[in-house]
Design an enzyme around this catalytic site. Structure first.
Site, PDB file in Angstrom:
ATOM      1  N   LEU A 225      -6.054   4.217  -3.585  1.00 29.67           N
ATOM      2  CA  LEU A 225      -5.214   5.202  -2.916  1.00 29.67           C
ATOM      3  C   LEU A 225      -5.191   4.902  -1.426  1.00 29.67           C
ATOM      4  O   LEU A 225      -6.140   5.207  -0.709  1.00 29.67           O
ATOM      5  CB  LEU A 225      -5.734   6.611  -3.191  1.00 29.67           C
ATOM      6  CG  LEU A 225      -5.655   7.037  -4.660  1.00 29.67           C
ATOM      7  CD1 LEU A 225      -6.332   8.380  -4.865  1.00 29.67           C
ATOM      8  CD2 LEU A 225      -4.206   7.101  -5.138  1.00 29.67           C
ATOM      9  N   GLU A 226      -4.115   4.298  -0.960  1.00 29.61           N
ATOM     10  CA  GLU A 226      -4.042   3.813   0.413  1.00 29.61           C
ATOM     11  C   GLU A 226      -3.569   4.873   1.397  1.00 29.61           C
ATOM     12  O   GLU A 226      -3.436   4.604   2.586  1.00 29.61           O
ATOM     13  CB  GLU A 226      -3.148   2.569   0.461  1.00 29.61           C
ATOM     14  CG  GLU A 226      -3.702   1.454  -0.413  1.00 29.61           C
ATOM     15  CD  GLU A 226      -2.890   0.178  -0.337  1.00 29.61           C
ATOM     16  OE1 GLU A 226      -2.025   0.069   0.549  1.00 29.61           O
ATOM     17  OE2 GLU A 226      -3.136  -0.703  -1.178  1.00 29.61           O
ATOM     18  N   ASN A 227      -3.319   6.072   0.895  1.00 30.06           N
ATOM     19  CA  ASN A 227      -2.935   7.166   1.775  1.00 30.06           C
ATOM     20  C   ASN A 227      -4.016   8.230   1.840  1.00 30.06           C
ATOM     21  O   ASN A 227      -3.750   9.387   2.146  1.00 30.06           O
ATOM     22  CB  ASN A 227      -1.603   7.769   1.299  1.00 30.06           C
ATOM     23  CG  ASN A 227      -0.468   6.768   1.401  1.00 30.06           C
ATOM     24  OD1 ASN A 227      -0.233   6.215   2.463  1.00 30.06           O
ATOM     25  ND2 ASN A 227       0.202   6.512   0.297  1.00 30.06           N
TER      26      ASN A 227
ATOM     27  N   HIS B 133       0.408  -4.039  -1.386  1.00 27.27           N
ATOM     28  CA  HIS B 133      -0.188  -4.002  -0.050  1.00 27.27           C
ATOM     29  C   HIS B 133       0.795  -4.431   1.022  1.00 27.27           C
ATOM     30  O   HIS B 133       0.556  -5.380   1.762  1.00 27.27           O
ATOM     31  CB  HIS B 133      -1.427  -4.916  -0.009  1.00 27.27           C
ATOM     32  CG  HIS B 133      -2.462  -4.493  -0.986  1.00 27.27           C
ATOM     33  ND1 HIS B 133      -3.002  -3.231  -0.996  1.00 27.27           N
ATOM     34  CD2 HIS B 133      -3.063  -5.164  -1.990  1.00 27.27           C
ATOM     35  CE1 HIS B 133      -3.883  -3.147  -1.960  1.00 27.27           C
ATOM     36  NE2 HIS B 133      -3.941  -4.292  -2.581  1.00 27.27           N
TER      37      HIS B 133
END
Length: 498
Positions: free
Chosen positions: A325-327, A7
């Site tokens: 999934l941070e995108n 993160h």
């Protein structure tokens, strides 16, 4: 050494376009049934609309005609422009608007109607937002609104259209005034209908702690999987890797971690999975992280993702999967994949969205969570690396506070998730995140506030949620580096919950 920090700080502006669900209509010009006043702002003023903050009618850019609305958020003012419209009860309506520029909401609220909204993170060209609603049995009017987002640039709107029969007006049209902001919470659009049955998650306790186990070395204490304390009920192995096949993932023990542990082998890891499970812990494989490049955006990719995950579950004995999934996610295709994984034996399904991903039921992550609600174990939103966000009470809260935890958690609770599906995700130490760390005692206070209505900050939810599920931390390794201060404190706090 393959370092994959989970993160790292992401600038909010750069993540909006991939993190938010956007509803676009495909129809063209406004309907002749439009019952709004000054819908295209062609009067040259905002007559008929009540606008807060800085708003104006401009001649460029416009979608059609010669005028459009320009409104600029400032401070805690989201540049809301609204209009009260007489309508008929028990009647279907369609609302749409063309928007351009920064992050923009279109919504409706009214007695018997609730609050429904849709949004876009912004675009350099005109795009149409659209939603449908049905008025309640006692509805005589609704409020149509547009607004931007706190601290964002101006948005433009044109050709706002409310398609349906008009009602009997009770007041004259409202003219433009500079009024205090009445922030509209982007949290109350009606969630899709889902089953409310509790998903089968084996022997997990009523309240749980989830922790991420680092399959890499970045200065936090290196741990074998079997070294994870039993205070952690769910261990999320971080992370799966993308392959050249769209959607497919694989998993390999990191050589840098193995070196730190004196030669940790694949066989030892598999044995440790069984050891943890024998102690009552669930071991799942996390997909994504800050640098994760997995995309499931087609039916074929969903099949590839599900098949590769089911293969890893069979090989290593994982209990399920964590979606981090941070995108961005595609709710439709990821739901397809998760259902296939669940049917194939991955019965523990968790998610770790960012705060921006769960501000509205219209966002893709929120839509995904609701669409798999019947098989979903827990959503551990990341209450860090965030910046300020809107709470369910329509106030803006800063990260690092109890109010930030409770005010944002209730968005999920009011938006359709069960309390046993909501967890609070926090960093285990100041070294674990770029921002948002707070003492673990604050996490306990927030859980008590949500579960019992005690130890709240300035915000106190209107109801209590005794079955609130628990908390998550990034990461177990950073917690170990601090002598497990985070998990010891939170575990003791969970023991005091109903």
């Amino acid at each position: 050494m393959k370092v994959k920090p989970k993160h790292a700080f992401l600038a909010l502006l750069s993540s909006l376009a991939v993190c938010l669900g956007v509803t676009f209509a495909v129809s063209g010009s406004a309907s002749a049934a439009n019952i709004l006043t000054n819908p295209g702002f062609e009067l040259g003023t905002t007559s008929g609309w009540t606008c807060s903050g800085t708003s104006a009618v401009v001649s460029t850019p416009v979608h059609s005609g010669t005028r459009a609305l320009s409104a600029t958020p400032a401070g805690q003012d989201n540049a809301r422009c609204s209009q009260s419209v007489p309508v008929k009860a028990n009647t279907a309506y369609t609302l749409s608007a063309w928007v351009q520029g920064s992050y923009t909401y279109l919504g409706v609220t009214g007695t018997g109607t609730g609050d429904k909204n849709t949004w876009t993170p912004g675009t350099g060209s005109w795009s149409q937002l659209s939603l449908s609603f049905t008025t309640g049995a006692s509805t005589t009017s609704v409020e149509i609104y547009l607004h931007g987002w706190y601290g964002q640039p101006a948005y433009f709107a044109d050709d706002v259209n409310l398609d349906g029969p008009g009602g009997s007006p009770t007041t004259t049209p409202t003219t433009t005034t500079s009024s205090p902001t009445t922030s509209t919470s982007p949290t109350t659009s009606n969630p899709p209908t889902t089953t409310t049955s509790t998903p089968p998650t084996g022997n997990l306790p009523k309240h749980v702690i989830t922790g991420y186990w680092q399959n890499f070395y970045n200065g936090a204490k290196a741990l074998k999987l079997a070294d994870v304390p039993t205070k952690y009920n769910i261990i999320a192995v971080s992370f799966a890797d993308a392959t050249t096949t769209p959607g497919a993932v694989t998993f390999t023990l990191d050589s840098g971690l193995s070196s730190q542990l004196g030669g940790y082998t694949d066989a030892q890891f598999k044995a440790d999975v069984k050891t943890a499970q024998a102690r009552g812990q669930k071991v799942i494989l996390s997909v994504g992280g800050e640098k994760g490049t997995i995309r499931v955006d087609s039916s074929a990719a969903a099949t590839n993702f599900a098949n590769s995950m089911k293969s890893l579950i069979a090989t290593y004995g994982f209990d399920g999967v964590d979606i981090d999934l941070e995108n961005g996610v595609n709710a439709t295709y990821m739901a397809q994949a998760l259902r296939a994984i669940h049917a194939g034996g991955g019965t523990v399904i968790t998610m770790a969205p960012q705060t921006i991903d769960m501000q509205s039921t219209g966002a893709e992550y929120f839509k995904l969570a609701l669409s798999v609600k019947d098989i979903l174990t827990i959503v551990n939103m990341q209450y860090y690396n965030s910046g300020s966000m809107l709470g369910c009470d329509q106030k803006v809260y800063s990260q690092g506070t109890v109010d930030f935890l409770t005010g944002l958690a209730c968005i999920q609770l009011q938006g359709g998730l069960r309390p046993d599906q909501v967890g609070l995700g926090l960093p285990a130490s100041g070294s674990a995140a770029g921002g948002g760390y707070q003492a673990p005692g604050n996490t306990v206070n927030a859980l008590n506030c949500l579960a019992k209505g005690t130890n709240c900050g300035s915000f106190k939810p209107s109801t209590t949620y005794p079955t609130i599920r628990g908390a998550m931390t990034w990461s177990i390794n950073w917690d170990a580096s601090q002598g497990y201060a985070w998990s010891n404190t939170v575990s003791a706090g969970l023991a005091g919950l109903p």
